[in-house]
Design an enzyme around this catalytic site. Sequence first.
Site, PDB file in Angstrom:
ATOM      1  N   VAL A   1      34.826  74.099  49.911  1.00  0.00           N
ATOM      2  CA  VAL A   1      34.332  73.852  48.550  1.00  0.00           C
ATOM      3  C   VAL A   1      35.118  72.670  48.001  1.00  0.00           C
ATOM      4  O   VAL A   1      36.315  72.788  47.717  1.00  0.00           O
ATOM      5  CB  VAL A   1      34.529  75.098  47.655  1.00  0.00           C
ATOM      6  CG1 VAL A   1      34.051  74.815  46.237  1.00  0.00           C
ATOM      7  CG2 VAL A   1      33.798  76.304  48.237  1.00  0.00           C
ATOM      8  N   GLU A   2      34.426  71.528  47.896  1.00  0.00           N
ATOM      9  CA  GLU A   2      35.117  70.299  47.485  1.00  0.00           C
ATOM     10  C   GLU A   2      35.150  70.153  45.967  1.00  0.00           C
ATOM     11  O   GLU A   2      34.582  70.960  45.229  1.00  0.00           O
ATOM     12  CB  GLU A   2      34.458  69.097  48.170  1.00  0.00           C
ATOM     13  CG  GLU A   2      34.629  69.202  49.676  1.00  0.00           C
ATOM     14  CD  GLU A   2      34.084  68.018  50.446  1.00  0.00           C
ATOM     15  OE1 GLU A   2      33.301  67.221  49.880  1.00  0.00           O
ATOM     16  OE2 GLU A   2      34.452  67.901  51.630  1.00  0.00           O
TER      17      GLU A   2
ATOM     18  N   CYS B   1      45.961  75.159  56.840  1.00  0.00           N
ATOM     19  CA  CYS B   1      45.195  76.389  57.070  1.00  0.00           C
ATOM     20  C   CYS B   1      45.760  77.198  58.227  1.00  0.00           C
ATOM     21  O   CYS B   1      45.621  78.421  58.259  1.00  0.00           O
ATOM     22  CB  CYS B   1      43.725  76.060  57.256  1.00  0.00           C
ATOM     23  SG  CYS B   1      43.006  75.539  55.678  1.00  0.00           S
TER      24      CYS B   1
ATOM     25  N   GLU C   1      38.884  77.917  55.355  1.00  0.00           N
ATOM     26  CA  GLU C   1      39.819  79.010  55.656  1.00  0.00           C
ATOM     27  C   GLU C   1      40.359  79.637  54.371  1.00  0.00           C
ATOM     28  O   GLU C   1      40.671  80.832  54.354  1.00  0.00           O
ATOM     29  CB  GLU C   1      40.978  78.482  56.509  1.00  0.00           C
ATOM     30  CG  GLU C   1      40.560  78.005  57.897  1.00  0.00           C
ATOM     31  CD  GLU C   1      40.178  76.524  57.930  1.00  0.00           C
ATOM     32  OE1 GLU C   1      39.684  75.983  56.915  1.00  0.00           O
ATOM     33  OE2 GLU C   1      40.388  75.915  59.000  1.00  0.00           O
TER      34      GLU C   1
HETATM   35  N1  THU Z   1      38.155  71.211  56.163  1.00  0.00           N
HETATM   36  C1  THU Z   1      38.134  72.581  56.236  1.00  0.00           C
HETATM   37  O1  THU Z   1      37.375  73.226  55.516  1.00  0.00           O
HETATM   38  N2  THU Z   1      38.978  73.196  57.108  1.00  0.00           N
HETATM   39  C2  THU Z   1      39.813  72.547  57.968  1.00  0.00           C
HETATM   40  O2  THU Z   1      40.611  73.204  58.654  1.00  0.00           O
HETATM   41  C3  THU Z   1      39.740  71.086  58.071  1.00  0.00           C
HETATM   42  C4  THU Z   1      39.049  70.396  56.961  1.00  0.00           C
HETATM   43  C5  THU Z   1      37.282  70.549  55.197  1.00  0.00           C
HETATM   44  C6  THU Z   1      37.984  69.965  53.995  1.00  0.00           C
HETATM   45  C7  THU Z   1      37.003  68.905  53.541  1.00  0.00           C
HETATM   46  O3  THU Z   1      36.062  69.507  52.657  1.00  0.00           O
HETATM   47  C8  THU Z   1      36.294  68.486  54.805  1.00  0.00           C
HETATM   48  O4  THU Z   1      36.601  69.461  55.786  1.00  0.00           O
HETATM   49  C9  THU Z   1      36.719  67.116  55.317  1.00  0.00           C
HETATM   50  O5  THU Z   1      38.085  67.026  55.468  1.00  0.00           O
END
Ligand code: THU
Length: 142
Positions: free
Chosen positions: A45-46, A91, A57
Amino acid sequence: MEVDWATLTAEAVEASRHAYVPYSRFPVGVAGLVDDGRVVSGCNVENAAYGVTLCAECGMVSDLVRTGGGRLVAVSCVNALGEALMPCGRCRQLLWEHGGPQCRVLTPQGVCTMSQVLPQAFGSADLQHVAEAEGSADAAGQ
Ligand code: THU
């Protein structure tokens, strides 16, 4: 515990479909098998303030705690192609807290344990160690 990696990965793929990724356009999904047989999951979720983005995670660990806690025994994290995605460093620390050294992770190089993907991890034992040392020093009047 027997792990059905295909089913766990399918859950991760399903979770990735809910990702909120207007900035990176990089959906991530993750699913974890809990020691009581539950499956928990999460998606990334950005945020417009990029640095506060929640990795998939984070959502999965929140789901774990919210639905009763327990220990993660296996985790599958995927990218938009459904391929195994290595959890980022932060994570891995989250997974360590809730899965410990024996928790298994599906990586691009196959199934690994958390102790393999986060060697010499910092954890609660490090806090206890110092608290106990300080406690015994206090008891000795030092
Ligand atoms: N991202 C994750 O959700 N988990 C990870 O372990 C690596 C990166 C997401 C964060 C961001 O929304 C997107 O991947 C690009 O970095």
